[in-house]
Design a protein around this motif. Structure first.
Motif, mmCIF file in Angstrom:
data_model
loop_
_atom_site.group_PDB
_atom_site.id
_atom_site.type_symbol
_atom_site.label_atom_id
_atom_site.label_comp_id
_atom_site.label_asym_id
_atom_site.label_seq_id
_atom_site.Cartn_x
_atom_site.Cartn_y
_atom_site.Cartn_z
ATOM 1 N N ILE A 26 27.379 41.255 56.014
ATOM 2 C CA ILE A 26 28.325 40.912 57.279
ATOM 3 C C ILE A 26 29.461 39.753 56.853
ATOM 4 C CG2 ILE A 26 27.928 39.723 59.395
ATOM 5 C CD1 ILE A 26 25.390 41.288 59.973
ATOM 6 N N ALA A 27 28.678 38.989 56.105
ATOM 7 C CA ALA A 27 29.803 37.942 55.508
ATOM 8 C C ALA A 27 30.977 38.250 54.788
ATOM 9 C CB ALA A 27 29.081 36.985 54.734
ATOM 10 N N ALA A 28 30.657 39.531 53.958
ATOM 11 C CA ALA A 28 31.758 40.312 53.240
ATOM 12 C C ALA A 28 32.794 40.773 54.363
ATOM 13 C CB ALA A 28 31.262 41.172 52.168
ATOM 14 N N GLN A 29 32.236 41.427 55.259
ATOM 15 C CA GLN A 29 33.116 42.121 55.973
ATOM 16 C C GLN A 29 33.982 41.105 56.833
ATOM 17 O OE1 GLN A 29 30.791 44.684 58.392
ATOM 18 N NE2 GLN A 29 30.630 46.316 56.811
ATOM 19 N N HIS A 40 22.802 58.534 65.714
ATOM 20 C CA HIS A 40 24.096 59.267 65.349
ATOM 21 C C HIS A 40 24.998 58.392 64.875
ATOM 22 C CE1 HIS A 40 22.130 62.367 67.619
ATOM 23 N NE2 HIS A 40 22.847 63.191 66.968
ATOM 24 N N SER A 41 24.687 56.890 64.448
ATOM 25 C CA SER A 41 25.392 56.055 63.971
ATOM 26 C C SER A 41 24.777 55.329 62.594
ATOM 27 C CB SER A 41 25.597 54.850 65.013
ATOM 28 O OG SER A 41 26.114 55.295 66.372
ATOM 29 N N SER A 42 25.631 54.933 61.789
ATOM 30 C CA SER A 42 25.366 54.153 60.591
ATOM 31 C C SER A 42 24.873 52.883 60.949
ATOM 32 C CB SER A 42 26.389 54.152 59.616
ATOM 33 O OG SER A 42 27.476 53.400 60.030
ATOM 34 N N MET A 43 24.097 52.291 59.949
ATOM 35 C CA MET A 43 23.686 50.828 60.167
ATOM 36 C C MET A 43 24.680 49.740 60.250
ATOM 37 S SD MET A 43 20.469 49.288 58.066
ATOM 38 C CE MET A 43 19.614 47.720 58.902
ATOM 39 N N ASP A 44 25.620 49.981 59.171
ATOM 40 C CA ASP A 44 26.767 49.045 59.463
ATOM 41 C C ASP A 44 27.532 49.125 60.808
ATOM 42 O OD1 ASP A 44 26.188 48.433 56.927
ATOM 43 O OD2 ASP A 44 27.672 49.871 56.036
ATOM 44 N N VAL A 81 31.011 46.597 62.915
ATOM 45 C CA VAL A 81 32.096 46.946 63.535
ATOM 46 C C VAL A 81 31.948 47.986 64.687
ATOM 47 C CG1 VAL A 81 33.373 46.423 61.214
ATOM 48 C CG2 VAL A 81 32.399 48.609 61.726
ATOM 49 N N GLY A 82 30.765 48.672 64.588
ATOM 50 C CA GLY A 82 30.994 50.109 65.480
ATOM 51 C C GLY A 82 30.044 49.625 66.817
ATOM 52 N N ARG A 83 29.655 48.162 66.670
ATOM 53 C CA ARG A 83 28.767 47.685 68.201
ATOM 54 C C ARG A 83 29.431 48.172 69.399
ATOM 55 N NH1 ARG A 83 28.355 42.785 68.930
ATOM 56 N NH2 ARG A 83 26.136 42.989 69.856
ATOM 57 N N GLU A 84 30.680 48.040 69.541
ATOM 58 C CA GLU A 84 31.371 48.315 71.097
ATOM 59 C C GLU A 84 31.359 49.881 71.286
ATOM 60 O OE1 GLU A 84 33.341 47.968 74.457
ATOM 61 O OE2 GLU A 84 32.397 46.367 73.000
ATOM 62 N N ASN A 85 31.632 50.638 69.851
ATOM 63 C CA ASN A 85 31.447 51.987 70.154
ATOM 64 C C ASN A 85 29.864 52.407 70.672
ATOM 65 O OD1 ASN A 85 34.009 52.527 69.728
ATOM 66 N ND2 ASN A 85 33.656 52.773 67.445
ATOM 67 N N VAL A 86 28.978 51.883 70.020
ATOM 68 C CA VAL A 86 27.605 52.185 70.269
ATOM 69 C C VAL A 86 27.495 51.803 71.905
ATOM 70 C CG1 VAL A 86 25.225 51.502 70.081
ATOM 71 C CG2 VAL A 86 26.844 51.958 68.138
ATOM 72 N N ARG A 87 27.687 50.711 72.294
ATOM 73 C CA ARG A 87 27.760 50.176 73.720
ATOM 74 C C ARG A 87 28.334 51.435 74.593
ATOM 75 N NH1 ARG A 87 29.794 48.483 78.077
ATOM 76 N NH2 ARG A 87 32.044 48.818 77.007
ATOM 77 N N ALA A 88 29.565 51.895 74.490
ATOM 78 C CA ALA A 88 30.329 52.572 75.390
ATOM 79 C C ALA A 88 29.611 54.034 75.402
ATOM 80 C CB ALA A 88 31.724 52.447 74.946
ATOM 81 N N GLN A 89 29.128 54.492 74.078
ATOM 82 C CA GLN A 89 28.571 55.903 74.098
ATOM 83 C C GLN A 89 27.386 55.764 74.822
ATOM 84 O OE1 GLN A 89 28.445 56.843 70.099
ATOM 85 N NE2 GLN A 89 30.521 56.774 69.697
ATOM 86 N N THR A 90 26.417 54.661 74.617
ATOM 87 C CA THR A 90 25.182 54.641 75.341
ATOM 88 C C THR A 90 25.343 54.508 76.982
ATOM 89 O OG1 THR A 90 24.302 53.311 73.560
ATOM 90 C CG2 THR A 90 23.174 53.179 75.690
ATOM 91 N N LEU A 91 26.339 53.632 77.197
ATOM 92 C CA LEU A 91 26.644 53.759 78.797
ATOM 93 C C LEU A 91 27.028 54.926 79.448
ATOM 94 C CD1 LEU A 91 27.016 52.068 81.465
ATOM 95 C CD2 LEU A 91 29.322 51.445 80.703
#
Length: 389
Positions: A236-239, A179-183, A188-198
């Motif tokens: 990632i470099a562009a971001q 339910h998350s995009s690859m980007d 940018v969304g790695r912290e949200n993925v971690r919190a939702q998984t926990l």
């Protein structure tokens, strides 16, 4: 020499089996040997011992054996639970109680004890290729840290609590990544993925009563497939560049904003001063005309003429024009004498600066005298021209 011959060649009737009279009786009977041994231990069956004496001796030996067996059984019941562990006691295979760390005793063959580590934090990794919401494939690794809080549930609520936790973690991670995009997963969304998984993992394992508490989960850097790795590295470099530009813009804004606020305050103060100055000037003009009104009423023609001359004086005082009246002509000739005088002064100043660059320090007094004379001549010229005009 045979075993039954003597040293002088005669036959010896003695043999190892202690046969008497030369009769061959064979090896000793094994049952007889066992009975003799039991008789020596006082357990009965001693052959020659008969009657009440042998029976009392056998009963005494049996008592000793029973006492020794009880002592061994009692000593074998002591066990130790380590400081970081808790012991789960089973009586006839069923849960009985939970024991703390230290020295304990249990009845052997009746109770059994299983120890569980409840203090140390354990961890495992869940990883694999997963499909994102935008139909891209990423390799995700999740490090899970947990500890056991209920040994009974950990051992007997499910068949294998550790394996159940691994499966629940994999299910929660795949749901969140799906339910998350690859980007978001990569950047940018790695912290949200971690919190939702926990959060989802805790909700999944709660009904199963695994006896496990999830301490934390750590989402390791996700990686795209090797076929598109270079493209995603560029993304990632562009971001990262975008974030850097944003920080630079914010720093520039923090630098410019105080200056702009200062200019705003200065303009406000200048506008306020101009407003007060204009009001005061207007009030002064009103007061002056109020004072002039009685004079005008007393002598209108004289007052009008005087006002006209004062107005012309004020106008020509601010005008850089010089009017020359040519005698015998009806026309006024205009000469830009002010500009001519200004250019003459600039030439004189330029010449003086060139002389100052060439003279020595000893010529300072003479240079100042010449400058003074030049200024006087220029002043006299100006006065003459002005007077002629």
């Amino acid at each position: 020499m045979a075993w039954n011959e003597s040293g002088n060649g005669q036959k010896n009737d003695r043999d190892p089996w202690k046969n008497q009279g030369g009769r061959d009786q064979g090896p000793p009977d094994l049952d007889e040997a066992v009975k003799n041994l039991l008789g020596k231990l006082g357990l009965g069956g001693g052959g020659s011992n008969k009657g009440g004496g042998s029976a009392s001796l056998g009963g005494k030996g049996l008592g000793i054996v029973l006492v020794l067996a009880v002592v061994v059984w009692f000593i074998a019941g002591f066990y130790t639970v380590k400081e970081a562990e808790r012991g789960v006691v089973l009586r006839f295979g069923q849960y009985h109680n939970l024991v703390e760390s230290g020295l304990h005793w249990r009845p052997v063959l009746i109770d059994s004890v299983q120890t569980v580590d409840v203090s140390n934090v354990q961890q495992f990794q869940s990883e694999g290729f997963m499909l994102t919401q935008d139909e891209n494939v990423v390799r995700v690794e999740l490090d899970v840290q947990y500890r056991i809080v209920n040994p009974r549930d950990y051992l007997y609520a499910v068949e294998n609590a550790d394996n159940s936790l691994v499966q629940a973690t994999d299910s929660a991670l795949r749901f969140v990544v799906g339910h998350s995009s690859m980007d978001e997963v990569l950047t940018v969304g790695r912290e949200n993925v971690r919190a939702q998984t926990l959060e989802l993992l805790e909700r999944i394992i709660e009904p199963y009563q695994l006896g496990i508490q999830v301490v934390d989960v750590n989402l390791l850097p996700a990686r795209p497939p090797e076929a598109v790795k270079d493209a995603f590295d560029d993304a990632i470099a562009a971001q990262e560049d975008e974030q850097r530009f944003i920080r630079e813009a914010e720093a520039y804004a923090r630098e410019i904003e105080p200056l702009a606020r200062g200019q705003v305050r200065r303009l406000l103060q200048e506008a306020q001063a101009y407003r007060e100055q204009t009001v005061l000037r207007a009030q002064g003009e009103v007061a002056r005309f109020n004072e002039l009104l009685p004079q005008y009423q007393a002598a209108p023609e004289v007052t009008r003429q005087r006002l006209y001359l004062e107005t012309l004086e004020a106008i020509y005082a601010n005008t850089a024009k010089v009017m020359v009246d040519v005698e015998g002509s009806n026309n006024m000739m205009y000469l830009p004498l002010d500009q001519i005088l200004q250019k003459q002064r600039e030439r004189i100043q330029q010449m003086q600066s060139n002389q100052e660059d060439r003279v020595t320090p000893l010529d300072t007094s003479s240079r100042s005298d010449s400058s003074r004379n030049s200024n006087q001549s220029g002043s006299s010229t100006g006065r003459t021209t002005s007077g002629r005009g």
